[in-house]
Each structure stands twice: as structure tokens, then as C-alpha cells.
Design a protein around this motif. Structure first.
Motif, PDB file in Angstrom:
ATOM      1  N   GLY A  70       0.787  -1.233   0.000  1.00  0.00           N
ATOM      2  CA  GLY A  70       0.000   0.000   0.000  1.00  0.00           C
ATOM      3  C   GLY A  70       0.811   1.272   0.000  1.00  0.00           C
ATOM      4  O   GLY A  70       0.575   2.168  -0.832  1.00  0.00           O
ATOM      5  N   PRO A  71       1.789   1.442   0.879  1.00  0.00           N
ATOM      6  CA  PRO A  71       2.548   2.703   0.896  1.00  0.00           C
ATOM      7  C   PRO A  71       3.366   2.966  -0.365  1.00  0.00           C
ATOM      8  O   PRO A  71       3.842   4.091  -0.556  1.00  0.00           O
ATOM      9  CB  PRO A  71       3.474   2.519   2.116  1.00  0.00           C
ATOM     10  N   PHE A  72       3.536   1.944  -1.225  1.00  0.00           N
ATOM     11  CA  PHE A  72       4.421   2.100  -2.383  1.00  0.00           C
ATOM     12  C   PHE A  72       3.661   2.096  -3.714  1.00  0.00           C
ATOM     13  O   PHE A  72       4.296   2.144  -4.767  1.00  0.00           O
ATOM     14  CB  PHE A  72       5.470   0.982  -2.391  1.00  0.00           C
ATOM     15  N   THR A  73       2.339   2.022  -3.675  1.00  0.00           N
ATOM     16  CA  THR A  73       1.593   1.968  -4.939  1.00  0.00           C
ATOM     17  C   THR A  73       1.785   3.232  -5.765  1.00  0.00           C
ATOM     18  O   THR A  73       1.873   3.183  -6.993  1.00  0.00           O
ATOM     19  CB  THR A  73       0.107   1.737  -4.659  1.00  0.00           C
ATOM     20  N   ALA A  74       1.855   4.385  -5.099  1.00  0.00           N
ATOM     21  CA  ALA A  74       2.051   5.633  -5.838  1.00  0.00           C
ATOM     22  C   ALA A  74       3.411   5.648  -6.524  1.00  0.00           C
ATOM     23  O   ALA A  74       3.556   6.151  -7.642  1.00  0.00           O
ATOM     24  CB  ALA A  74       1.908   6.823  -4.883  1.00  0.00           C
ATOM     25  N   VAL A  75       4.413   5.068  -5.862  1.00  0.00           N
ATOM     26  CA  VAL A  75       5.744   5.012  -6.462  1.00  0.00           C
ATOM     27  C   VAL A  75       5.739   4.109  -7.698  1.00  0.00           C
ATOM     28  O   VAL A  75       6.296   4.444  -8.745  1.00  0.00           O
ATOM     29  CB  VAL A  75       6.769   4.501  -5.428  1.00  0.00           C
ATOM     30  N   LEU A 101      12.303  -0.784  -5.610  1.00  0.00           N
ATOM     31  CA  LEU A 101      11.616  -0.609  -4.332  1.00  0.00           C
ATOM     32  C   LEU A 101      12.482  -1.083  -3.168  1.00  0.00           C
ATOM     33  O   LEU A 101      12.510  -0.459  -2.094  1.00  0.00           O
ATOM     34  CB  LEU A 101      10.290  -1.366  -4.342  1.00  0.00           C
ATOM     35  N   VAL A 102      13.191  -2.168  -3.360  1.00  0.00           N
ATOM     36  CA  VAL A 102      14.047  -2.693  -2.293  1.00  0.00           C
ATOM     37  C   VAL A 102      15.255  -1.797  -2.085  1.00  0.00           C
ATOM     38  O   VAL A 102      15.635  -1.476  -0.937  1.00  0.00           O
ATOM     39  CB  VAL A 102      14.469  -4.139  -2.619  1.00  0.00           C
ATOM     40  N   ASP A 103      15.900  -1.358  -3.186  1.00  0.00           N
ATOM     41  CA  ASP A 103      17.136  -0.586  -3.073  1.00  0.00           C
ATOM     42  C   ASP A 103      16.890   0.862  -2.669  1.00  0.00           C
ATOM     43  O   ASP A 103      17.635   1.423  -1.844  1.00  0.00           O
ATOM     44  CB  ASP A 103      17.895  -0.622  -4.404  1.00  0.00           C
ATOM     45  N   GLU A 104      15.871   1.483  -3.249  1.00  0.00           N
ATOM     46  CA  GLU A 104      15.670   2.912  -3.044  1.00  0.00           C
ATOM     47  C   GLU A 104      14.729   3.237  -1.889  1.00  0.00           C
ATOM     48  O   GLU A 104      14.805   4.334  -1.323  1.00  0.00           O
ATOM     49  CB  GLU A 104      15.144   3.547  -4.339  1.00  0.00           C
TER      50      GLU A 104
END
Length: 570
Positions: A70-75, A101-104
Motif C-alpha cells: 500500500g505505501p508504495f503503490t504511488a511510487v 523498491l528494495v534498493d531505493e
């Protein structure tokens, strides 16, 4: 007392049976909802559903949330939006998005969670941004004889023991689904045109409306973006489709236009999976294409999904409606004009091909075709070679060097022409045996010249006739080209040798039937009184041996007669 069976719910079918049992009990025994629920061990809500409808309501699959995503859907959505303007080969894959997503962002997410979200959101974002319309297909009807589709596909072939990448040309009639497949070493324009010619000749005509294509460089020099389907066409391609009288239809560039010729796209994969798996093992591509013709005939008996008639039956309906072929043939080869070098070779696409030595220093015309290289001196065909797939090397014909080798016989043993003639079987064991015997009798130089004269006989006689003449000459111990020529002509006059008999025996039988016993024989065998003379069929020699008695008189001095000069002096 009535007995009642209990129904256990274990699936959709069991729920149908459960609803039927509830409705039957309510109809027959007029039981209350509470009693029906107790008897069938279900909730009263289920009883009410059964009494309302005989079909159980469909169960909704549970919505599986991904709280960590959820917190990363916009990304992720921002990455997919950026991909809309990025080059097609540099867009984010689900794996790349997960890695970022894992690295950044130090996200603790599984790859499958990201993959499922990307798979669902990518097409939605494209539609939301107006880049594509909602995906949908419209069924099409193709009139008989009106349309066709063309495409190339890669295939791997074990060619003469070597795993080789080749290209399969596919031409498919849109109405019947009948197709022509040819495998070539290249997908260049010469193969593109050659495939069309063979397809037109196979079906006996040309589509009356158009043929669909990708934007192949063999046909299209430039795609004029922003101008619909306008293209700048290759001049030779314009000449070709003008000659056969059809119009090309160019699909949209890239993956967006793949569905516009989906029939041939699917045909490439279907034929490759059915007939070219595992990789075919052949000596030449001509052998493979001969097999393909047989496979195509078997494919005419198949039925395409949703059709009542076979492909062959639809083809018989479509064939008479094609536009007839023109009377003039079109040479699909690429025309080149190289110069012949000192080794009687011309260079075509980095490969060297031989021509007759008399053409050294002159320019010749080359027709570079998909599988052949045809070389002309003016309008006269002087060489016809199989096209070499490798980018280097040479293709040499021994016959082209015979006049030079007659002057330089010592160059024959180590020549490339002899090595290739042995490799392809043109220089047989019969030639080898004659050469060995001739050099033993006549010496290296003269023996090789006799072999060259024998090889020259191939220009005017069939190979099997010359070989029969060689064997007949060797049988009687003769190692000269003149004897081979005589025996070759006798073999031709006799109608050829039976495959299970020796050529010399056939010639002997033909002469005996004609009432003749004379043959070309060995003088050594005539002189020697041994069983070999009987084997050779020679009559006994009853002539007396020559005498040297007259010469012995000169040695003993018995004749003292001395000639005098005209003046009378001793």
C-alpha cells in the motif's frame, strides 16, 4: 417413517443438490425455515436463498489485500507512467520495479506481490492516460482470393552437422489458411522476393486485393510517421509488386500492428512447433525445403478451429479466384557486377565463387538469390553455385580450372578445387584410381594431364557415363584419355550400364550381341600367354615371333657389298 439423507456442501455441484433437496422438502412436507435449516444443517439464510432461487448465488472470491505494498503503490504507478514515454526496450519490468523498491525505498516486499500489481495496473494506466483504447478484437471476414499475409521467423537447423540459424519465409492466404514455408540462409531482399515467387507458383496466382506486411527493410526504406500508412518503398520492391500486379498493405509499426496480420504470426509458430521441433538434421537447405513441401501437403487435411471445411477444401475454392500469373518470370536475385580476380574467383557478400578461368580480369553479372549464386557472362550462364551460408570461405568448381591445370598439372594435388570436388563426391574413387594408374605409367605430369583430359569429358557426357568409361578402361589396363573417351561413347551407345553389373561387362555383352569381338584392350595382355588373356576375351595370337636374323648378318660381316658413288670411286 420417512428417511432423509444429509447433504454435505463441498462445491458448486453439491450446493445445487443441497438447494434442490431443500426446495423438495419444503414443497412435499411444507416444513418451516427453521425445520429445514435443522434437517440440512445449514443457516436459515441459506434456506431462504434456496427457496428464492434454485441456482445458488455465486461466491465472490475474497479480495486479497497487500498491506505492505500500500505505501508504495504511488511510487510504482509513477514508474509505469514514466514508461509510457520511454523507449520500448528500456521500460520497467516487474523485476526491475521490485529491485528499485528494495534498493531505493527499503521495501520488504515479495516479487510476486509486485508482479501481480504491475500486471494489473500497467494496462489500466495506459487507458487512463489515453495512450490505448480498451483492449478488444473485432472478428474479420476475408473474401476468397483477396488477401494474403507474409512474415519471416527464425529457425535453427542442424545443417551438415552444424547448428545453424536460418530464416523461414511464410506466405499465408487469409481465407483458406493455406501457407507456403521456405527456409533460407538469409532474410534479405533476395530471400523475400524468392519466397513470393515460389508461393505464387505454388498457388498458381496472386491475391486480388492486397498482401499484408510488417515494415520490412526489404520492402520499406522509410516509415513516414504521422502520415497514416504511407511508406517510402524500396525501388526493386516497387518493380516486383508492379510486375505481379498486387498492392502491399503495411501494418502499424511495432507491436501495435502485430494483430493486423495475426494469421501469419500464428502460422509461423504453429509450423515451427509441429514440423521443425526437434531441429531438423539435413545436409542442405534444398533437402529441408523438399521435406517442407511434403509437410505442407499433409497440413491441407487439418481444420482450423471453428471451421467445418479443411484447409485444402477451402484452398480449392480460393485458388480459381486468384489473379493469374504473368507470362514473364521475375528474377528475384540481387544483381551485382564484380570483377574476376587472378584466381578465377568473384567476391559476393564476402564469399568467393569460381568462374571459368577464361573470364579472369573481366566483369561478370551475378544474380544473388536466396539459395543459389548464378553468374553470367553477358546473357550466358557460366556458373551456378549453391549459396554459402557462412560469411567467409569459397565455393569452387574444379571444371573451371581444367584449362589452367593442363598447363600447370603440378597445381592439381593441393588445389582447393580438388579438395571441394572430393568433399562433394564429384571426384570419385574411379577418378582417383585412374589418376594413380596414369601417374604410375605416364609419370606425374603426363599422368595428371591424362586425368584432366578425362575430366574434360564431363562437359559433353553425363557423369555416370564417364565413370563407366573410366572403369572399362582400367579393366583392360589402359590409362589414356583416348581410351576412356572411346569406352564412354560405347557406354552411351549401349544405353547405359545396369546398376548391378560392371560397365565393362555391359559393353562386352553389347558387342557380342552386335556380332563384334573387337574391344579396346591392353597390348601387354595380348603379348602375354597367361589366363588374363582369356579373362579379357582375347583370341590366341598365332603369329610367329619377330626375327632379328637380318640384323645379325651386319654384325658377322657376311655381307661385304659396299655402295659406290655416282662417279665410280670406291
Amino acid at each position: 417413517m420417512a428417511t432423509h439423507s444429509m447433504v454435505v456442501v463441498s462445491g458448486t455441484g453439491s450446493r445445487v443438490e443441497l438447494f434442490a433437496a431443500i426446495r423438495r422438502d419444503a414443497r412435499v412436507e411444507d416444513l418451516s425455515i427453521r425445520e429445514l435449516a435443522r434437517r440440512h444443517q445449514v443457516h436459515r439464510r441459506t434456506v431462504r436463498q434456496a427457496l428464492t432461487s434454485a441456482e445458488p448465488p455465486r461466491r465472490k472470491p475474497p479480495a486479497r489485500d497487500a498491506p505492505r505494498l500500500g505505501p508504495f503503490t504511488a511510487v510504482v504507478d509513477a514508474m509505469l507512467v514514466a514508461d509510457l514515454d520511454a523507449p520500448r526496450k528500456q521500460r520497467h519490468t516487474a523485476r526491475r520495479i521490485h529491485d528499485r523498491l528494495v534498493d531505493e525505498h527499503r521495501a520488504e516486499l515479495s516479487y510476486s506481490t509486485v508482479r501481480d500489481y504491475v500486471r494489473r495496473r500497467r494496462p489500466e494506466i495506459a487507458v487512463e492516460r489515453g495512450r490505448v483504447a480498451a483492449v478488444g478484437m473485432v472478428p474479420q471476414e476475408h473474401a476468397p482470393g483477396a488477401e494474403a499475409e507474409v512474415d519471416f521467423g527464425e529457425v535453427w537447423v542442424v545443417l551438415d552437422g552444424v547448428k545453424t540459424k536460418c530464416h523461414m519465409f511464410v506466405y499465408r492466404l487469409s481465407h483458406s489458411g493455406a501457407a507456403v514455408h521456405r527456409v533460407y540462409p538469409t532474410c534479405g531482399q533476395e530471400a523475400f522476393l524468392q519466397g513470393h515467387v515460389e508461393a505464387f507458383e505454388t498457388f498458381g496466382g496472386v491475391p486480388t486485393r492486397h498482401i499484408r506486411y510488417d515494415n520490412l527493410t526489404s520492402a520499406v526504406s522509410q516509415v513516414l510517421f504521422g502520415s497514416g500508412r504511407r511508406r517510402t518503398e524500396n525501388p526493386r520492391w516497387v518493380l516486383f509488386h508492379s510486375h505481379y500486379g498486387f498492392d502491399p498493405f503495411y501494418c502499424q509499426p511495432g507491436i501495435d500492428g502485430a494483430h493486423e496480420k495475426g494469421g501469419v504470426e500464428g502460422e509461423v509458430g504453429r509450423f515451427r512447433r509441429k514440423w521443425l521441433t526437434p531441429m531438423p538434421d539435413v545436409a542442405t537447405l534444398d533437402e529441408l525445403n523438399e521435406r517442407i513441401v511434403g509437410w505442407e501437403a499433409r497440413d491441407l487435411h487439418r481444420r482450423i478451429d471453428g471451421r467445418l471445411r479443411t484447409v485444402g477444401q477451402d484452398l480449392e475454392t480460393e485458388r480459381p479466384l486468384l489473379r493469374p500469373l504473368t507470362a514473364d518470370a521475375f528474377d528475384p536475385g540481387l544483381v551485382l557486377t564484380p570483377r574476376v580476380d587472378r584466381s578465377a574467383l568473384v567476391t559476393v557478400r564476402m564469399v568467393k565463387y569460381s568462374v571459368p578461368a577464361r573470364l579472369i580480369g573481366r566483369r561478370v553479372r551475378v544474380s544473388l538469390q536466396a539459395s543459389r549464386v548464378r553468374i553470367f557472362d553477358g546473357r550466358t550462364l557460366v556458373a551456378d553455385h549453391p549459396r554459402r551460408i557462412a560469411r567467409t570461405g569459397s565455393v569452387v568448381d574444379l571444371d573451371h580450372y581444367l584449362e589452367v591445370l593442363a598447363i600447370k598439372p603440378g597445381a592439381l594435388p593441393g588445389s582447393t578445387a580438388l579438395a571441394q570436388a572430393r568433399a562433394c563426391g564429384a571426384f570419385t574413387t574411379a577418378h582417383e584410381d585412374f589418376w594413380i594408374a596414369s601417374r604410375r605409367v605416364n609419370g606425374d605430369a603426363d599422368g595428371t594431364r591424362q586425368l584432366i583430359d578425362v575430366l574434360l569429358l564431363h562437359r559433353s557426357h553425363a557423369a555416370e557415363d564417364v565413370i563407366a568409361g573410366i572403369r572399362a578402361a582400367l579393366t583392360v589396363g589402359a590409362v589414356t584419355a583416348d581410351v576412356v573417351a572411346v569406352e564412354t561413347r560405347r557406354h552411351v551407345a549401349a544405353g547405359g550400364a545396369s546398376p548391378d553389373r560392371h560397365p565393362a561387362d555391359h559393353v562386352l555383352d553389347s558387342e557380342q550381341r552386335a556380332g563384334r569381338s573387337e574391344r579396346v584392350v591392353s597390348l601387354t595382355m595380348r603379348r602375354l600367354l597367361d589366363p588374363a588373356a582369356v579373362i579379357a576375351g582375347l583370341p590366341p595370337d598365332t603369329r610367329p615371333l619377330p626375327s632379328v636374323a637380318a640384323y645379325d648378318q651386319l654384325l658377322t660381316g657376311t655381307d661385304h657389298t659396299t655402295p659406290t658413288d655416282p662417279g665410280g670411286s670406291p
